[in-house]
Design a protein around this motif. Structure first.
Motif, PDB file in Angstrom:
ATOM      1  N   GLY A 171       0.812  -1.208   0.000  1.00 28.84           N
ATOM      2  CA  GLY A 171       0.000   0.000   0.000  1.00 28.84           C
ATOM      3  C   GLY A 171       0.848   1.262   0.000  1.00 28.84           C
ATOM      4  O   GLY A 171       2.083   1.213  -0.121  1.00 28.84           O
ATOM      5  N   LEU A 172       0.175   2.400   0.137  1.00 31.10           N
ATOM      6  CA  LEU A 172       0.832   3.700   0.003  1.00 31.10           C
ATOM      7  C   LEU A 172       1.865   3.951   1.099  1.00 31.10           C
ATOM      8  O   LEU A 172       2.922   4.540   0.847  1.00 31.10           O
ATOM      9  CB  LEU A 172      -0.228   4.815   0.004  1.00 31.10           C
ATOM     10  CG  LEU A 172      -1.090   4.893  -1.264  1.00 31.10           C
ATOM     11  CD1 LEU A 172      -2.326   5.748  -1.020  1.00 31.10           C
ATOM     12  CD2 LEU A 172      -0.284   5.455  -2.419  1.00 31.10           C
ATOM     13  N   GLY A 173       1.583   3.486   2.314  1.00 32.40           N
ATOM     14  CA  GLY A 173       2.524   3.690   3.425  1.00 32.40           C
ATOM     15  C   GLY A 173       3.837   2.974   3.152  1.00 32.40           C
ATOM     16  O   GLY A 173       4.930   3.542   3.323  1.00 32.40           O
ATOM     17  N   ASP A 174       3.701   1.749   2.697  1.00 36.51           N
ATOM     18  CA  ASP A 174       4.865   0.924   2.376  1.00 36.51           C
ATOM     19  C   ASP A 174       5.697   1.610   1.297  1.00 36.51           C
ATOM     20  O   ASP A 174       6.930   1.730   1.411  1.00 36.51           O
ATOM     21  CB  ASP A 174       4.325  -0.431   1.889  1.00 36.51           C
ATOM     22  CG  ASP A 174       5.436  -1.393   1.562  1.00 36.51           C
ATOM     23  OD1 ASP A 174       6.431  -1.393   2.317  1.00 36.51           O
ATOM     24  OD2 ASP A 174       5.287  -2.135   0.575  1.00 36.51           O
ATOM     25  N   LEU A 175       5.027   2.095   0.266  1.00 37.29           N
ATOM     26  CA  LEU A 175       5.700   2.769  -0.842  1.00 37.29           C
ATOM     27  C   LEU A 175       6.462   3.994  -0.339  1.00 37.29           C
ATOM     28  O   LEU A 175       7.629   4.200  -0.684  1.00 37.29           O
ATOM     29  CB  LEU A 175       4.658   3.171  -1.891  1.00 37.29           C
ATOM     30  CG  LEU A 175       5.197   3.798  -3.167  1.00 37.29           C
ATOM     31  CD1 LEU A 175       5.928   2.752  -3.995  1.00 37.29           C
ATOM     32  CD2 LEU A 175       4.063   4.410  -3.984  1.00 37.29           C
ATOM     33  N   TYR A 181      11.336   7.326   1.869  1.00 36.29           N
ATOM     34  CA  TYR A 181      12.154   7.548   3.052  1.00 36.29           C
ATOM     35  C   TYR A 181      13.518   6.865   2.919  1.00 36.29           C
ATOM     36  O   TYR A 181      14.554   7.516   2.997  1.00 36.29           O
ATOM     37  CB  TYR A 181      11.406   7.033   4.281  1.00 36.29           C
ATOM     38  CG  TYR A 181      12.160   7.147   5.574  1.00 36.29           C
ATOM     39  CD1 TYR A 181      12.550   8.401   6.059  1.00 36.29           C
ATOM     40  CD2 TYR A 181      12.493   6.013   6.316  1.00 36.29           C
ATOM     41  CE1 TYR A 181      13.234   8.514   7.254  1.00 36.29           C
ATOM     42  CE2 TYR A 181      13.179   6.109   7.498  1.00 36.29           C
ATOM     43  CZ  TYR A 181      13.554   7.361   7.976  1.00 36.29           C
ATOM     44  OH  TYR A 181      14.244   7.464   9.148  1.00 36.29           O
ATOM     45  N   GLN A 182      13.473   5.549   2.645  1.00 35.90           N
ATOM     46  CA  GLN A 182      14.730   4.825   2.658  1.00 35.90           C
ATOM     47  C   GLN A 182      15.595   5.127   1.429  1.00 35.90           C
ATOM     48  O   GLN A 182      16.821   5.070   1.496  1.00 35.90           O
ATOM     49  CB  GLN A 182      14.474   3.320   2.781  1.00 35.90           C
ATOM     50  CG  GLN A 182      14.036   2.971   4.205  1.00 35.90           C
ATOM     51  CD  GLN A 182      13.371   1.609   4.314  1.00 35.90           C
ATOM     52  OE1 GLN A 182      13.067   0.972   3.323  1.00 35.90           O
ATOM     53  NE2 GLN A 182      13.144   1.171   5.546  1.00 35.90           N
ATOM     54  N   ARG A 183      14.980   5.479   0.294  1.00 34.17           N
ATOM     55  CA  ARG A 183      15.790   5.777  -0.899  1.00 34.17           C
ATOM     56  C   ARG A 183      15.814   7.261  -1.230  1.00 34.17           C
ATOM     57  O   ARG A 183      16.215   7.640  -2.320  1.00 34.17           O
ATOM     58  CB  ARG A 183      15.238   5.026  -2.109  1.00 34.17           C
ATOM     59  CG  ARG A 183      15.300   3.532  -1.941  1.00 34.17           C
ATOM     60  CD  ARG A 183      14.929   2.873  -3.230  1.00 34.17           C
ATOM     61  NE  ARG A 183      14.595   1.478  -2.993  1.00 34.17           N
ATOM     62  CZ  ARG A 183      14.086   0.682  -3.907  1.00 34.17           C
ATOM     63  NH1 ARG A 183      13.814   1.167  -5.108  1.00 34.17           N
ATOM     64  NH2 ARG A 183      13.824  -0.561  -3.624  1.00 34.17           N
ATOM     65  N   PHE A 184      15.336   8.065  -0.321  1.00 32.97           N
ATOM     66  CA  PHE A 184      15.348   9.523  -0.513  1.00 32.97           C
ATOM     67  C   PHE A 184      14.694   9.940  -1.820  1.00 32.97           C
ATOM     68  O   PHE A 184      15.129  10.872  -2.468  1.00 32.97           O
ATOM     69  CB  PHE A 184      16.776  10.091  -0.427  1.00 32.97           C
ATOM     70  CG  PHE A 184      17.475   9.712   0.831  1.00 32.97           C
ATOM     71  CD1 PHE A 184      17.142  10.344   2.031  1.00 32.97           C
ATOM     72  CD2 PHE A 184      18.429   8.713   0.845  1.00 32.97           C
ATOM     73  CE1 PHE A 184      17.782   9.984   3.202  1.00 32.97           C
ATOM     74  CE2 PHE A 184      19.062   8.347   2.013  1.00 32.97           C
ATOM     75  CZ  PHE A 184      18.734   8.982   3.200  1.00 32.97           C
ATOM     76  N   ASN A 185      13.644   9.234  -2.265  1.00 33.87           N
ATOM     77  CA  ASN A 185      12.978   9.602  -3.517  1.00 33.87           C
ATOM     78  C   ASN A 185      11.822  10.561  -3.215  1.00 33.87           C
ATOM     79  O   ASN A 185      10.705  10.171  -2.900  1.00 33.87           O
ATOM     80  CB  ASN A 185      12.459   8.339  -4.207  1.00 33.87           C
ATOM     81  CG  ASN A 185      11.960   8.641  -5.601  1.00 33.87           C
ATOM     82  OD1 ASN A 185      11.546   9.765  -5.880  1.00 33.87           O
ATOM     83  ND2 ASN A 185      12.011   7.658  -6.480  1.00 33.87           N
ATOM     84  N   THR A 186      12.122  11.837  -3.274  1.00 29.23           N
ATOM     85  CA  THR A 186      11.153  12.862  -2.901  1.00 29.23           C
ATOM     86  C   THR A 186       9.932  12.834  -3.807  1.00 29.23           C
ATOM     87  O   THR A 186       8.817  13.076  -3.366  1.00 29.23           O
ATOM     88  CB  THR A 186      11.807  14.263  -2.978  1.00 29.23           C
ATOM     89  OG1 THR A 186      13.155  14.137  -2.543  1.00 29.23           O
ATOM     90  CG2 THR A 186      11.079  15.240  -2.092  1.00 29.23           C
ATOM     91  N   THR A 187      10.125  12.516  -5.072  1.00 29.65           N
ATOM     92  CA  THR A 187       9.000  12.484  -6.012  1.00 29.65           C
ATOM     93  C   THR A 187       7.952  11.482  -5.537  1.00 29.65           C
ATOM     94  O   THR A 187       6.761  11.767  -5.499  1.00 29.65           O
ATOM     95  CB  THR A 187       9.489  12.076  -7.419  1.00 29.65           C
ATOM     96  OG1 THR A 187      10.736  12.706  -7.669  1.00 29.65           O
ATOM     97  CG2 THR A 187       8.468  12.448  -8.467  1.00 29.65           C
TER      98      THR A 187
END
Lengths: 223, 326
Positions: A171-175, A181-187
């Protein structure tokens, strides 16, 4: 935003919706009868059984007292027993429902108690049984309130399902946690937040509309 | 046999007596009013009569069945013989007008086709046939009460109970609701028991009245009797005695036509009766419209004075005597 991220977002959104709707429906299926039982068996209720009322109330409060993230972990063995695994969307529905049932039960209880006792008297005076009071008065008269309460429950479940994502529910939280968070993907992070905001607004808007429609008051009095 | 017989009814709430030894009968087709201030026990009595509450002792016989001791399952069925009209209407907001009126029939298990026919009939009776598909929130207070009455009548009750049915309505609407109730009583021959705190409602609708005070019946009679006793009690001097003493003044009630008030009434009386009069009070006569009760204090009342008074007024009656100095 790349096609890949959109695909990820879409899949996560459907997973979240699946979790929220399934546990929402289970919350009503379990919480509404529980609320009716709490109202009927309360000392001033139609079927006073104060001891049962207190025991049920105690259980409801006990489950509600446990923070959801802890409930998630506590329920892992039970979830495994029920669905065979503690991971994934289907597994997350178990703790979500168990948290949502007492939550919705308390909200529904408030709506049921707000039904004018004069209406209960009216149906009892017509020779209605207790069951008829529940069917003709308590449920239909509190329906707008129940719909509003269901909307609040769904919105809370959207938040809770994101938390369930932290322990592998999808789900969205996991994503948001894995990519944002873990890969710093702000997008991805902003994408998730945007989808959540839209989702909650749609749910709340639909709930408000339906509740107001069911109130059957004069149009000019709608606030 | 009386439709409703209440015998030595007692109800207390935690040591606090709400009803004490209430006994009365209501014949079929009668209109009984029960009047009292708030806290007099009216609502408790009505809840007992409608089977929503049980007395601690006493009997409530409706068509011979005792509601006080009937097992719950049988009481549920007996309640269908009673129509209840509420002060605040208590219509279900989730149902249309027609569905509200149909509810007692649904509860009684009437088939749908018969139900809608009966509902149409009832809405016609209360004059709201074209409001069938509206919701209660769209109606005015008077319209809501008409629906409340239609609903109470739906299952052909033997007894109609009204709980302050007009207290939430304005005077004009009250008038029309009272007319409707009187109509129903006359056309359908339905027995009506109503509670109210308004003397005016009793005067218009009741054939018999019970006055309730602190859980007891303190007076019963026709509305005229009760009205009279009530009004007189409020204006008479406290030191009134029933026997004349030396030099005491008589308190006399004269019933006169309203047009007599336009003439110099007391002056004429003084000249014709050789007595002096002090005006104490005037009030509408319980005898009916167009008449006024004039209460006077007479100084030097003799038999001939009384004769002269009786000749001049429709009725003259000595109520009592007060000492001369008062």
């Amino acid at each position: 935003m790349s096609r890949l991220i959109l695909d990820l977002l879409w899949r996560a959104t459907t997973e979240t919706l699946e979790m929220v709707l399934a546990s929402g429906l289970l919350a009503v299926a379990g919480g509404l009868p529980l609320a009716v039982l709490l109202v009927l068996t309360s000392p001033a209720g139609l079927y006073p059984l104060p001891l049962l009322s207190r025991i049920l109330g105690g259980i409801v409060d006990a489950v509600r007292a446990v923070p959801f993230i802890i409930l998630l972990v506590l329920l892992i063995p039970f979830t495994r027993l029920l669905v065979g695994t503690a991971l994934g969307t289907t597994a997350a529905i178990v703790p979500l429902s168990i948290a949502a049932i007492p939550y919705f039960a308390r909200i529904a209880e408030v709506s049921l108690r707000e039904v004018d006792t004069g209406l209960v008297d009216a149906v009892r005076a017509m020779g209605g049984t207790r069951w008829m009071v529940v069917r003709y008065v308590l449920l239909p008269e509190s329906l707008p309130g129940l719909i509003s309460g269901f909307t609040v429950t769904l919105v809370t479940l959207v938040g809770a399902s994101a938390m369930a994502g932290a322990i592998g529910a999808g789900g969205l939280g996991d994503l948001a946690i894995r990519y944002g968070y873990q890969r710093f993907n702000t997008t991805v992070m902003f994408g998730v937040v945007a989808v959540l905001v839209v989702l909650v607004m749609l749910l709340q808007g639909a709930g408000n509309f339906l509740a107001q429609y069911l109130r059957h008051t004069r149009p000019e009095r709608r606030v | 046999m009386n439709l409703l017989e209440v015998e030595r009814l007692n109800r207390a709430f935690g040591g606090q007596t709400a009803l004490h030894d209430i006994s009365f009968n209501v014949g079929k087709g009668q209109r009984l009013g029960i009047i009292g201030r708030s806290g007099a026990g009216k609502s408790t009595l009505l809840r007992c009569l409608s089977g929503l509450d049980r007395p601690q002792s006493g009997k409530i016989l409706l068509e011979g069945e005792d509601m006080a001791t009937l097992p719950e399952a049988r009481l549920v069925v007996l309640r269908r013989r009673i129509g209840l009209v509420f002060q605040h209407f208590n219509l279900l907001t989730s149902r249309t007008v027609a569905a509200n009126v149909a509810l007692p029939l649904e509860i009684a298990g009437m088939p749908k086709a018969l139900r809608s026919k009966r509902v149409a009939e009832l809405l016609e009776l209360v004059g709201l046939a074209d409001h069938a598909s509206k919701y209660p929130a769209m109606l005015s207070g008077g319209q809501k009460q008409r629906i409340g009455i239609a609903r109470a009548l739906a299952a052909h009750p033997a007894l109609l109970l009204c709980d302050e049915a007009t207290s939430a309505l304005d005077p004009e609407t009250t008038e029309s609701i009272l007319a409707l109730l009187a109509d129903i009583n006359q056309v359908l021959g339905l027995t009506i028991v109503f509670i109210t705190h308004e003397m005016d409602v009793v005067r218009r609708l009741a054939q018999q009245v019970l006055v309730l005070e602190k859980g007891r019946i303190v007076a019963r009679g026709t509305p005229a009797d009760i009205l009279d006793a009530n009004q007189m009690a409020a204006i008479l001097p406290p030191n009134l005695s029933q026997t004349p003493q030396d030099g005491s003044h008589a308190i006399v009630r004269l019933t006169v036509g309203t047009q007599a008030l336009c003439a110099p009434l007391l002056h004429t009386l003084e000249q014709q009766c050789q007595a002096r009069f002090a005006l104490l009070h005037t009030l509408p006569s319980p005898e009916g419209d167009g008449q006024v009760d004039v209460v006077v204090q007479a100084d030097g009342l003799s038999v001939s004075t009384m004769n002269a008074l009786q000749a001049h007024a429709c009725a003259a009656e000595v109520i009592g005597y007060v000492p001369a100095h008062s």
